[in-house]
Design a protein around this motif. Structure first.
Motif, PDB file in Angstrom:
ATOM      1  N   ILE A  13       0.988  -0.463  -2.798  1.00 56.33           N
ATOM      2  CA  ILE A  13       1.352   0.486  -1.734  1.00 56.33           C
ATOM      3  C   ILE A  13       0.446   0.296  -0.524  1.00 56.33           C
ATOM      4  O   ILE A  13       0.907   0.135   0.609  1.00 56.33           O
ATOM      5  CB  ILE A  13       1.216   1.942  -2.221  1.00 56.33           C
ATOM      6  CG1 ILE A  13       2.124   2.171  -3.413  1.00 56.33           C
ATOM      7  CG2 ILE A  13       1.540   2.911  -1.099  1.00 56.33           C
ATOM      8  CD1 ILE A  13       2.070   3.592  -3.927  1.00 56.33           C
ATOM      9  N   LEU A  14      -0.869   0.310  -0.775  1.00 57.46           N
ATOM     10  CA  LEU A  14      -1.811   0.233   0.341  1.00 57.46           C
ATOM     11  C   LEU A  14      -1.650  -1.051   1.121  1.00 57.46           C
ATOM     12  O   LEU A  14      -1.714  -1.069   2.347  1.00 57.46           O
ATOM     13  CB  LEU A  14      -3.247   0.382  -0.183  1.00 57.46           C
ATOM     14  CG  LEU A  14      -3.550   1.748  -0.825  1.00 57.46           C
ATOM     15  CD1 LEU A  14      -4.938   1.771  -1.431  1.00 57.46           C
ATOM     16  CD2 LEU A  14      -3.411   2.863   0.218  1.00 57.46           C
ATOM     17  N   SER A  15      -1.407  -2.172   0.414  1.00 58.80           N
ATOM     18  CA  SER A  15      -1.288  -3.436   1.152  1.00 58.80           C
ATOM     19  C   SER A  15       0.020  -3.511   1.921  1.00 58.80           C
ATOM     20  O   SER A  15       0.068  -4.051   3.020  1.00 58.80           O
ATOM     21  CB  SER A  15      -1.436  -4.623   0.208  1.00 58.80           C
ATOM     22  OG  SER A  15      -0.313  -4.749  -0.620  1.00 58.80           O
ATOM     23  N   THR A  16       1.106  -2.942   1.369  1.00 64.26           N
ATOM     24  CA  THR A  16       2.355  -2.988   2.131  1.00 64.26           C
ATOM     25  C   THR A  16       2.303  -2.044   3.332  1.00 64.26           C
ATOM     26  O   THR A  16       2.846  -2.344   4.389  1.00 64.26           O
ATOM     27  CB  THR A  16       3.591  -2.661   1.262  1.00 64.26           C
ATOM     28  OG1 THR A  16       3.325  -1.488   0.495  1.00 64.26           O
ATOM     29  CG2 THR A  16       3.943  -3.799   0.337  1.00 64.26           C
ATOM     30  N   ILE A  17       1.614  -0.915   3.178  1.00 60.79           N
ATOM     31  CA  ILE A  17       1.471  -0.029   4.345  1.00 60.79           C
ATOM     32  C   ILE A  17       0.623  -0.725   5.415  1.00 60.79           C
ATOM     33  O   ILE A  17       0.934  -0.698   6.600  1.00 60.79           O
ATOM     34  CB  ILE A  17       0.836   1.330   3.964  1.00 60.79           C
ATOM     35  CG1 ILE A  17       1.773   2.125   3.053  1.00 60.79           C
ATOM     36  CG2 ILE A  17       0.525   2.165   5.220  1.00 60.79           C
ATOM     37  CD1 ILE A  17       1.253   3.495   2.652  1.00 60.79           C
ATOM     38  N   ARG A  18      -0.418  -1.413   4.958  1.00 59.32           N
ATOM     39  CA  ARG A  18      -1.313  -2.080   5.907  1.00 59.32           C
ATOM     40  C   ARG A  18      -0.585  -3.170   6.694  1.00 59.32           C
ATOM     41  O   ARG A  18      -0.746  -3.278   7.905  1.00 59.32           O
ATOM     42  CB  ARG A  18      -2.480  -2.689   5.119  1.00 59.32           C
ATOM     43  CG  ARG A  18      -3.426  -3.528   5.946  1.00 59.32           C
ATOM     44  CD  ARG A  18      -4.633  -3.908   5.120  1.00 59.32           C
ATOM     45  NE  ARG A  18      -5.319  -5.077   5.678  1.00 59.32           N
ATOM     46  CZ  ARG A  18      -6.300  -5.714   5.062  1.00 59.32           C
ATOM     47  NH1 ARG A  18      -6.714  -5.305   3.876  1.00 59.32           N
ATOM     48  NH2 ARG A  18      -6.878  -6.749   5.621  1.00 59.32           N
ATOM     49  N   HIS A  19       0.217  -3.954   5.996  1.00 61.74           N
ATOM     50  CA  HIS A  19       0.837  -5.092   6.673  1.00 61.74           C
ATOM     51  C   HIS A  19       2.270  -4.838   7.140  1.00 61.74           C
ATOM     52  O   HIS A  19       2.786  -5.558   7.980  1.00 61.74           O
ATOM     53  CB  HIS A  19       0.831  -6.311   5.751  1.00 61.74           C
ATOM     54  CG  HIS A  19      -0.550  -6.794   5.399  1.00 61.74           C
ATOM     55  ND1 HIS A  19      -1.442  -7.218   6.348  1.00 61.74           N
ATOM     56  CD2 HIS A  19      -1.177  -6.914   4.209  1.00 61.74           C
ATOM     57  CE1 HIS A  19      -2.576  -7.586   5.750  1.00 61.74           C
ATOM     58  NE2 HIS A  19      -2.446  -7.406   4.464  1.00 61.74           N
ATOM     59  N   PHE A  20       2.950  -3.856   6.554  1.00 62.36           N
ATOM     60  CA  PHE A  20       4.360  -3.635   6.898  1.00 62.36           C
ATOM     61  C   PHE A  20       4.618  -2.162   7.201  1.00 62.36           C
ATOM     62  O   PHE A  20       5.622  -1.596   6.777  1.00 62.36           O
ATOM     63  CB  PHE A  20       5.275  -4.106   5.760  1.00 62.36           C
ATOM     64  CG  PHE A  20       5.153  -5.569   5.463  1.00 62.36           C
ATOM     65  CD1 PHE A  20       5.883  -6.501   6.188  1.00 62.36           C
ATOM     66  CD2 PHE A  20       4.298  -6.029   4.474  1.00 62.36           C
ATOM     67  CE1 PHE A  20       5.768  -7.854   5.927  1.00 62.36           C
ATOM     68  CE2 PHE A  20       4.174  -7.381   4.202  1.00 62.36           C
ATOM     69  CZ  PHE A  20       4.904  -8.310   4.931  1.00 62.36           C
ATOM     70  N   ARG A  21       3.720  -1.556   7.975  1.00 63.23           N
ATOM     71  CA  ARG A  21       3.856  -0.133   8.269  1.00 63.23           C
ATOM     72  C   ARG A  21       5.183   0.170   8.965  1.00 63.23           C
ATOM     73  O   ARG A  21       5.803   1.203   8.710  1.00 63.23           O
ATOM     74  CB  ARG A  21       2.681   0.316   9.158  1.00 63.23           C
ATOM     75  CG  ARG A  21       2.486   1.817   9.123  1.00 63.23           C
ATOM     76  CD  ARG A  21       1.350   2.277  10.013  1.00 63.23           C
ATOM     77  NE  ARG A  21       1.144   3.698   9.777  1.00 63.23           N
ATOM     78  CZ  ARG A  21       0.245   4.189   8.950  1.00 63.23           C
ATOM     79  NH1 ARG A  21      -0.552   3.364   8.298  1.00 63.23           N
ATOM     80  NH2 ARG A  21       0.138   5.476   8.756  1.00 63.23           N
ATOM     81  N   ASP A  22       5.632  -0.768   9.815  1.00 65.60           N
ATOM     82  CA  ASP A  22       6.880  -0.542  10.550  1.00 65.60           C
ATOM     83  C   ASP A  22       8.065  -0.315   9.610  1.00 65.60           C
ATOM     84  O   ASP A  22       8.983   0.438   9.932  1.00 65.60           O
ATOM     85  CB  ASP A  22       7.158  -1.713  11.504  1.00 65.60           C
ATOM     86  CG  ASP A  22       7.086  -3.053  10.798  1.00 65.60           C
ATOM     87  OD1 ASP A  22       6.334  -3.146   9.800  1.00 65.60           O
ATOM     88  OD2 ASP A  22       7.777  -3.992  11.217  1.00 65.60           O
TER      89      ASP A  22
END
Lengths: 600, 120
Positions: A515-524
């Motif tokens: 979750i944290l890595s996808t929010i970090r890199h794919f927040r859009d």
């Protein structure tokens, strides 16, 4: 020793233009004379080969089936090869080509297929090459020589020192230096110590350990026996899931054969060292891959973790000092002893030595198991080894480390693969899962998938993991079904950090990573799901609508495909979709040849 | 008393001698992939076909054996054919039907079926 023992070898001398010029022909002739003189003509054949591509180090010769390549030979070396190697069985160490020994063998067996050409197979060196159920085949490729070498001329401290010098780090994911771990256990004062092989492979889509055990079980046994000698343990356990029946069967066969050859058991090879191994079956709980939970499971207790310290190397199985390493780590041990820690340390990057096995899966052309030197970039692994993204689509992200790891977006493709670099971009090395995702993958959906896994596999002992994963899953469920709010993203981040910080064991501490890595890199993408209620990749079914536009010619192809019969319309007239019945399966979208079905 | 290393070396030499007698001197060797993944892809049927032919007296002088997987999941089942003085051929996605043709054309006919071999 009788001559009968030294039958049947082939010495292949390169007589390519370069080697020939440097004295290859004289070497070839001398070998023939020496072999005759040693009365080995009937059992050893000298053959000439074409160029092997080692011109800079010529003249070269290769001895089969030992698979030893000699380089920089002179015509006078013929005597040493025949007397030392062929008669006495001691290869001429100073001329053995360490750099090419294993690479050569891969080439011989697999040709120059691109998939294998860029690999460096150390732990998988025998997988797909030897018959795993016949110990003779393992012995023939220098099997158990590392164990014999340790027992003959090395003190336990020297074995540990070799592990430290090699720079080998735990391949289960943590990356703790193996030599340091062994040293902890070795310096403990205790009447009994244990060795454990962690073969509880649980990451979805990962099969490194299974393949290694099924292809070459003896390597694991040999590595464990060396570990036992080094720390003073006499009993080892292999903890493997019952859902790997073939791997279990091959381990049992290998153990039986090794015992019959006195390579495992009492007084191994007359050295006075005892070491036996038992296979313990696990029921397939993901948490049992965590070392303390695994130890509890072997003891017959419920498989739940406990706080560390004390670490298992101090207080492990039945309270005794225990070294626990995973399959790939153990498979590296014989290689290090046999070919030397300096050679091993010459492979890889400054802090990550040797190779790493990855199970490459997902939207990639050649899915499979690869072993590459540390420091190779993700781009090389995906494009050069695995053949690039399927169907020519563009790569969106790479997920490493399974449910404990993170997603790495395409702009970091040139990151070298080692423990620190992957950590730096929010993922982990993990045990070796590598999933390739293309533009048709929704990152929120991926995070939800992994979280569903860790939520189900949480053992329930500590609250942050048990409750936290469940709550995070509920939020993701809300977001992917179009009921998410924008502040849900911040809530996820806050909850993720808390679960990471407060959980008892590695399962909970790493569960929020996807979750944290996808929010970090794919927040859009998260924003699109919450603010615009839109799934950019068109994966989250509840956020997409299928409609038919004016391009429809009324052929009826979509209506025939629709499984719920919600498309209606007269022949040659515009068709319509009944949105209240539509299940968003996408069959109509795929069936239309006139681009009349749109997805939004 | 021989050292452990000396004992191991003589053990290895005996192993090599045994292998040489049963396997290495055989002009043609067939290795069938035999791991869980290979089995799932259908390699057991290929193995059974070979064993059946062998039991019926066919494939005389051909060694059949099994190996673990080499990691080419998308190409399984894989079968390797090694013939004396030839580059080993790795056949991919082998079925019993394909195996019959490989036996006809490659093992007996000496001609590699290039389009079925691993090429990338």
């Amino acid at each position: 020793m009788s001559k009968k023992n030294h039958k049947h070898r082939v010495v292949a001398v390169c007589l390519g233009p370069s080697c020939r010029k440097k004295g290859g022909q004289a070497l070839f002739d001398n070998l023939k004379v020496e072999i005759q003189r040693a009365h080995l003509s009937e059992s050893v054949e000298v053959v000439e080969t074409g160029c092997r591509g080692l011109c800079a180090r010529g003249p070269v010769a290769h001895v089969y089936p030992d698979n030893i390549t000699y380089c920089r030979l002179t015509p006078n070396d013929a005597t040493r090869i025949v007397q030392g190697h062929l008669v006495s069985g001691h290869p001429m160490e100073d001329k053995v080509s360490h750099a090419d020994r294993i690479a050569n063998r891969s080439f011989r067996l697999f040709g120059d297929a691109r998939f294998f050409g860029k690999q460096l197979r150390l732990t998988l060196r025998n997988c797909g090459v030897i018959d795993p159920e016949n110990i003779d085949e393992y012995l023939a490729v220098r099997g158990y020589e590392a164990l014999a070498k340790s027992l003959t001329g090395m003190k336990p401290e020297e074995v540990i020192q070799a592990m430290r010098d090699s720079g080998l780090r735990g391949r289960g994911g943590g990356g703790f230096p193996t030599g340091v771990k062994w040293n902890f256990a070795a310096t403990q004062k205790a009447d009994t110590k244990y060795i454990i092989c962690n073969a509880d492979e649980g990451d979805p889509g990962a099969f490194m350990d299974r393949s290694a055990i099924e292809g070459d079980p003896h390597t694991i046994l040999e590595g464990m026996a060396i570990g036992g000698y080094a720390i003073g343990a006499h009993q080892g356990y292999i903890y493997i899931r019952a859902e790997y029946p073939l791997a279990v069967k091959r381990l049992e066969i290998a153990l039986e054969q090794a015992r019959a050859h006195n390579l495992i058991g009492k007084d191994i090879l007359g050295s006075g060292f005892d070491f036996d191994i038992e296979v313990r079956l696990g029921a397939g709980a993901f948490v049992c891959g965590e070392e303390t939970a695994l130890i509890h499971s072997i003891e017959g207790e419920r498989g739940t973790p406990r706080p560390r310290p004390p670490y298992p190397s101090v207080e492990g199985l039945w309270g005794k000092p225990t070294v626990i390493n995973n399959v790939e780590t153990w498979a590296n041990v014989p290689v290090i002893i046999l070919d030397g820690p300096e050679w091993f340390a010459s492979i890889g990057t400054a802090d990550s030595k040797g190779t790493k096995v990855f199970a490459v899966a997902g939207k990639v052309r050649n899915t499979g198991l690869v072993e590459v030197p540390m420091g190779m970039t993700l781009r090389e692994i995906v494009y050069d080894v695995a053949g690039g993204v399927e169907g020519g689509r563009s790569l969106k992200a790479i997920q490493t480390g399974g449910p404990s790891g993170g997603c790495i977006p395409a702009q970091y493709l040139d990151t070298p693969v080692d423990y620190e670099s992957l950590k730096g971009i929010g993922s982990i090395m993990g045990s070796g899962g590598l999933i390739v995702m293309d533009e048709t993958t929704c990152m929120v959906d991926v995070a939800k998938y992994f979280l569903e896994f860790t939520m189900n596999e949480s053992c329930g002992k500590c609250t942050p993991c048990r409750e936290g994963t469940k709550r995070m899953y509920e939020i993701l469920e809300r977001i992917t079904s179009g009921r998410g709010e924008e502040h849900d993203i911040e809530l996820l981040e806050e909850l993720g950090e808390t679960v990471k910080f407060a959980s008892l064991c590695g399962l909970g501490q790493t569960a929020p990573n996807p979750i944290l890595s996808t929010i970090r890199h794919f927040r859009d993408e998260y924003v699109a799901h919450t603010r615009q209620k839109r799934c950019p990749a068109g994966v989250c079914t509840q956020l997409i609508t299928y409609e038919i536009n004016d391009a429809c010619i009324g052929c009826g192809a979509c209506a025939r495909k629709c499984p719920v019969k919600c498309i209606s319309g007269e022949t040659r007239k515009l068709h319509t979709i009944d949105q209240s019945k539509c299940i968003k399966c996408g069959e109509c979208f795929a069936a239309c040849r006139f681009d009349a079905v749109t997805r939004s | 008393m021989a050292t452990p290393l000396e004992q191991l070396i003589s053990m290895r030499n005996e192993a090599i001698t045994r292998l040489w007698e049963h396997k290495y001197t055989t002009a043609t060797r067939i290795s069938v992939g035999a791991a869980t993944c290979e089995h799932a892809a259908g390699s057991k049927a290929v193995w059974e076909l070979l064993a059946h032919i062998k039991a019926g007296g066919g494939l005389d002088g051909v060694h059949i054996g099994q190996v673990g997987c080499v990691g080419r999941c998308d190409m399984e089942p894989m079968v390797e054919v090694v013939r004396a003085r030839e580059i080993p051929a790795k056949y991919v996605k082998v079925t019993p039907e394909k195996m019959r043709r490989i036996i006809e054309e490659h093992i007996y006919g000496g001609k590699v079926i290039e389009e079925w071999t691993l090429n990338e």
